[in-house]
Scaffold this motif. Structure first.
Motif, mmCIF file in Angstrom:
data_model
loop_
_atom_site.group_PDB
_atom_site.id
_atom_site.type_symbol
_atom_site.label_atom_id
_atom_site.label_comp_id
_atom_site.label_asym_id
_atom_site.label_seq_id
_atom_site.Cartn_x
_atom_site.Cartn_y
_atom_site.Cartn_z
ATOM 1 N N GLU A 155 19.948 -8.146 -7.630
ATOM 2 C CA GLU A 155 19.635 -8.881 -8.860
ATOM 3 C C GLU A 155 18.663 -10.019 -8.585
ATOM 4 O OE1 GLU A 155 19.479 -10.359 -12.676
ATOM 5 O OE2 GLU A 155 20.188 -8.426 -11.965
ATOM 6 N N ARG A 170 15.215 -8.533 -7.780
ATOM 7 C CA ARG A 170 14.601 -8.021 -9.004
ATOM 8 C C ARG A 170 14.107 -9.169 -9.890
ATOM 9 N NH1 ARG A 170 18.320 -4.888 -10.175
ATOM 10 N NH2 ARG A 170 19.571 -6.186 -11.561
ATOM 11 N N ASP A 225 10.315 -9.772 -11.035
ATOM 12 C CA ASP A 225 10.028 -9.881 -12.457
ATOM 13 C C ASP A 225 9.261 -11.173 -12.760
ATOM 14 O OD1 ASP A 225 10.089 -9.295 -15.185
ATOM 15 O OD2 ASP A 225 12.042 -10.249 -15.462
ATOM 16 N N TYR A 284 7.512 -6.582 -2.565
ATOM 17 C CA TYR A 284 8.094 -5.240 -2.704
ATOM 18 C C TYR A 284 7.875 -4.428 -1.423
ATOM 19 C CZ TYR A 284 8.730 -0.488 -4.530
ATOM 20 O OH TYR A 284 9.127 0.813 -4.729
ATOM 21 N N LEU A 295 17.234 -1.632 -5.779
ATOM 22 C CA LEU A 295 16.582 -2.728 -6.494
ATOM 23 C C LEU A 295 16.763 -2.630 -7.998
ATOM 24 C CD1 LEU A 295 14.773 -5.236 -6.126
ATOM 25 C CD2 LEU A 295 12.780 -3.713 -6.275
ATOM 26 N N PHE A 296 16.663 -1.412 -8.550
ATOM 27 C CA PHE A 296 16.723 -1.255 -10.000
ATOM 28 C C PHE A 296 18.020 -0.594 -10.466
ATOM 29 C CE2 PHE A 296 12.244 -0.817 -8.631
ATOM 30 C CZ PHE A 296 11.804 -2.051 -9.106
ATOM 31 N N GLN A 342 23.705 -3.469 -10.069
ATOM 32 C CA GLN A 342 23.720 -4.646 -10.934
ATOM 33 C C GLN A 342 25.122 -5.249 -10.947
ATOM 34 O OE1 GLN A 342 22.267 -3.441 -14.758
ATOM 35 N NE2 GLN A 342 20.284 -2.784 -13.963
ATOM 36 N N GLY A 346 16.757 -3.349 -15.638
ATOM 37 C CA GLY A 346 16.265 -2.847 -14.365
ATOM 38 C C GLY A 346 15.111 -1.884 -14.546
#
Length: 861
Positions: A232, A235, A239, A254, A265-266, A269, A358
């Protein structure tokens, strides 16, 4: 989530304190029966950062109040929580008073309730909800007050946990900073909340995100949630970098992740309660240190419920008059099974199209990869979000149906502009991308982040889509302005930088590096640093009518009453004053016909004369006097208007200070005031029209039309060169002319703000109007409007004319017609327009040789 709590002037505290000292010990107000009932009927407010114990207590209190008076309900809760019944009653009473009175103009209740809440702090400290309840209530009286935080912290045994609990219950930048400051080495929960609150300059937030994404900070998180929280944080940093236009840094970050970290990564959560620094921190189920998600999801059970709801809410309007048929018609009609099935299918498809946070970041990253020439990686990342194929189908469906009365398409709740544009770029590059531009950029939407806008410049050529390019440059300029200050909303906030320098290792160096990189990006993109524009105070230029003081003896006389039975003035002219003297009558009106000032004033003053006692009026005569610049015509005066061949116009001076004009106009002020004046206006000057074009000489002077212009000079009157032209108009030119007429019909009437007002009430606001044949004042290149003929006057100005115009009209509003974005066939387009104080977006469709307009959105300051 930004702090949107209403703020109050602290001066009431000092004034109330003096009154209370004089009056003796204040009586703590208690809620009325009506207030208790209203409090009980409201839903429980979970707040920005929900506290389960506080929510449970509020819910139990409201439940008990359904069947019991406040005292009895408090006694039940006191026994349940093991505290004194009187303490529970006092706490509940204070909470209800704050909830019901917090936005009232009368502040007399605040100081005694504030003192009562402070007195209750030590008596409820041991309860699971007490500190949070009092913190929230005190915040409702005056938000983010340091004295409240200190009082709540007094006697706390676990200072880090208590400070975090207080700041979450009364969230604001100041409380989060205070919580971090007292937490010692257990400050990570407060730092996470401070980031999520969103009141930090972008470079400060990015520096913290960079620090959080490092492995050392992850050791402070409970092992079972460590990987999810790490993903999180990584990410969120990615973002934030993409949102700041720092694509290069984002891709380097990245690329530096391990394959395992990239894979989660995506996906991974955090959700629920996570222990960080030994303090429980609530993460929402979708990921992120944020409020509990309140979004509605749809599954098969929900679809059945949807059908039941539609059936229950079916039309029950009677259509027959006899009693039997009336009874039948009042029964719920059975909905069409086909319609229900269609609605259920649309809901199912919409769910298939929705993406989570995500996936949104993954698509933004894929866009950055494509822009960097790494299209293979972008394609692979795009393939991980199959919802984009569904979104493309639904967006195209909506485009095909729009404006044609076609069937409705399923709605997408979380559309990805980056994903749709990326799919177009990678997989449909040869197709006309216009349809996607219209659906994504023709109306206000939150799904066009910086990566999407940057990718759009790859799809849409600057020459054909200049608005998309200018929007991108403007967005990039704002994004890379990393150190732009954000209002913290309170002077009571402790300094942030020293605290972060202690809590975040290398904070200053991280921030400096980010600023240097952003500055380089700005230079490379050729974007100038934005500077605040301060308006100057402009001294008005008037027609020079003789000004004098109204004689002293006349000032004491009674004003002449307005006559009755006069004819109405033409539409668009608001009457200010009227008089009749024998067969002569006169009216003074105000109109924005030649003074397009929006919400700043009512326009300019006009004279209407009648030779038949007011049964009819001659053509309106412009005075060249702008409302509030500097004169205001008084609505009644003992001095008569008609004075032979002249007019004696009683006025006051209320000269608007143009430096105070901002939008929306909330603080217009005057530079100069004077009263008991009158102007002598020769009627011959009002009628003078040297070139016999229908505009008197005063109007031509006012609009700068008394100047000789040649070639490309302005002002230029559209159609004045018609005798030298003989060329047909193109459909694009027809669209531009049609748009001008549409804009003036859509502009509406402004609401004019009073001058020098105190507070934010609505007294003193006035309407404005303009004639149906008002000219269109356009800031444009005259060459674009040569050889045209328009049904209404169109006057073209250049930017250099603005200063001269605003010497006679405060804030003269010229329309700037933006470029219409057309598809390749030239039969459909969209345009975003602005009149300064209002604006919107139109879609244009060419149907049977004519342009048809559909309004997509509109706004007003």
């Amino acid at each position: 989530m930004k702090n949107s709590v209403k703020r109050f002037d602290r001066r009431w505290l000092g004034a109330a304190a003096l009154l209370l000292i004089a009056a003796g010990t204040p009586k703590v107000p208690v809620p009325t029966t009506k207030e208790v009932a209203e409090f009980r009927s409201k839903r429980v407010d979970s707040g920005s950062y929900p506290n389960a114990a506080l929510i449970a207590w509020q819910r139990e209190l409201k439940t008990e109040l359904v069947s019991k008076p406040l005292g009895s309900a408090a006694s039940v809760l006191a026994q349940r929580y093991g505290i004194d019944a009187d303490v529970m009653r006092r706490l509940a009473s204070a909470v209800i008073v704050v909830d019901e009175r917090r936005y009232e103009a009368d502040n007399s209740w605040k100081l005694p309730v504030q003192a009562e809440l402070h007195a209750l702090i030590p008596q409820v400290r041991g309860t699971p909800f007490g500190t949070a309840a009092i913190a929230s209530a005190l915040d409702g009286i005056e938000d983010c007050r340091a004295a409240d935080f200190v009082a709540l912290m007094a006697g706390a045994t676990d200072r880090a946990a208590e400070a975090y609990r207080i700041a979450s219950a009364a969230p604001c930048t100041g409380n989060f900073v205070r919580a971090i400051d007292v937490a010692g080495g257990r400050d990570l929960p407060g730092i996470l909340r401070l980031l999520d609150w969103g009141a930090l300059p972008r470079d400060t937030a990015l520096s913290i995100y960079q620090w959080l994404a490092e492995p050392a900070q992850m050791q402070r998180i409970a092992p079972e949630a460590r990987n999810a929280v790490a993903a999180e944080m990584q990410r969120s940093y990615l973002d934030a970098l993409l949102g700041a236009g720092l694509d290069g840094r984002a891709l380097r970050f990245y690329d530096g992740l391990s394959e395992v970290e990239r894979n989660r990564l995506f996906e991974a959560q955090p959700g629920g309660m996570v222990m960080i620094d030994g303090i429980p921190v609530l993460f929402d189920a979708k990921g992120g240190d944020a409020p509990v998600s309140m979004e509605v999801t749809v599954d098969d059970t929900d679809l059945e419920a949807l059908a039941d709801s539609l059936e229950a809410l079916a039309d029950t309007t009677p259509v027959e008059t006899d009693s039997a048929s009336a009874r039948r018609s009042s029964e719920p009609k059975k909905p069409d099974p086909a319609a229900l099935a269609k609605a259920a299918e649309a809901a199912r498809i919409a769910k298939e199209a929705d993406i989570d946070d995500g996936a949104r970041v993954a698509l933004d990253l894929a866009a950055a990869l494509a822009i960097a020439g790494r299209e293979g990686e972008a394609q692979r990342l795009l393939a991980t979000v199959p919802q984009i194929a569904v979104q493309r189908r639904l967006v195209r469906c909506a485009y095909d149906a729009s404006g044609s009365g076609g069937a409705a398409c399923a709605q997408i709740r979380k559309r990805s502009g980056a994903g749709l544009l990326l799919d177009q770029w990678l997989n449909h590059r040869d197709e006309d991308p216009y349809w996607l531009a219209e659906m994504l950029f023709a109306s206000s939407s939150d799904d066009q982040g910086l990566p999407a806008r940057k990718l759009a410049t790859k799809l849409y050529p600057r020459a054909a889509y200049p608005v998309i390019w200018s929007d991108w440059e403007r967005a990039l300029g704002s994004a890379v302005d990393l150190d732009r200050e954000i209002s913290m909303g309170s002077a009571d906030i402790p300094p942030i930088d020293p605290m972060l320098s202690r809590a975040v290792s290398g904070f200053a160096a991280r921030r400096d590096a980010l600023r240097t990189e952003a500055a380089s990006l700005r230079v490379a993109a050729g974007i100038a640093q934005e500077k605040p524009v301060d308006r100057a105070s402009v001294t008005p230029e008037t027609p020079g009518f003789a000004e004098a003081k109204i004689p002293q003896d006349m000032r004491r006389a009674k004003p002449t009453p307005a006559p009755k039975g006069l004819a109405a003035l033409p539409k668009g002219y608001l009457p200010v004053r009227m008089e009749r003297e024998g067969s002569r009558a006169i009216a003074v009106s105000v109109s924005q016909t030649l003074d397009p000032t929006g919400e700043v004033s009512q326009g300019g003053y006009w004279i209407h004369l009648s030779e038949d006692g007011g049964k009819s009026w001659g053509a309106p005569l412009y005075t060249g006097l702008a409302d509030r610049f500097p004169y205001v015509v008084v609505p009644a005066s003992p001095m008569k208007l008609l004075a032979g061949d002249a007019i004696h116009l009683a006025v006051d001076v209320a000269e608007i200070d143009t430096a105070s004009i901002y939008y929306p106009p909330v603080a217009l002020r005057t530079r100069r005031r004077a009263s008991d004046l009158y102007l002598t206006i020769p009627i011959a000057r009002l009628r003078a029209d040297r070139n016999d074009d229908g505009l008197n000489d005063l109007a031509e002077r006012h609009l700068l039309l008394d100047r000789m212009t040649v070639g490309a000079a302005t002002p230029f009157v559209v159609g004045s060169d018609a005798s030298r032209c003989a060329r047909a108009r193109s459909p694009e030119t027809d669209a531009r002319i049609a748009l001008l007429g549409k804009l003036y019909r859509a502009s509406g009437a402004a609401i004019v703000e009073p001058l020098d007002r105190v507070g934010f009430g609505f007294s003193g606001w006035r309407g404005a109007a303009s004639a149906e044949n008002e000219p269109i004042f356009l800031r444009a290149n005259p060459a674009d409007y040569r050889c045209l003929h328009a049904r209404r006057p169109i006057i073209i100005y250049g930017e250099s004319d603005r200063g001269e115009l605003e010497k006679m009209t405060p804030d003269f509003h010229m329309l700037e017609l933006p470029a219409i974005q057309f598809n390749r066939a030239g039969d459909r387009g969209y345009v975003e327009w602005s009149g300064g104080w209002n604006g919107g977006t139109y879609r244009l469709r060419r149907v049977n040789g004519q342009w048809v307009f559909d309004s997509l959105s509109s706004w007003i300051t």
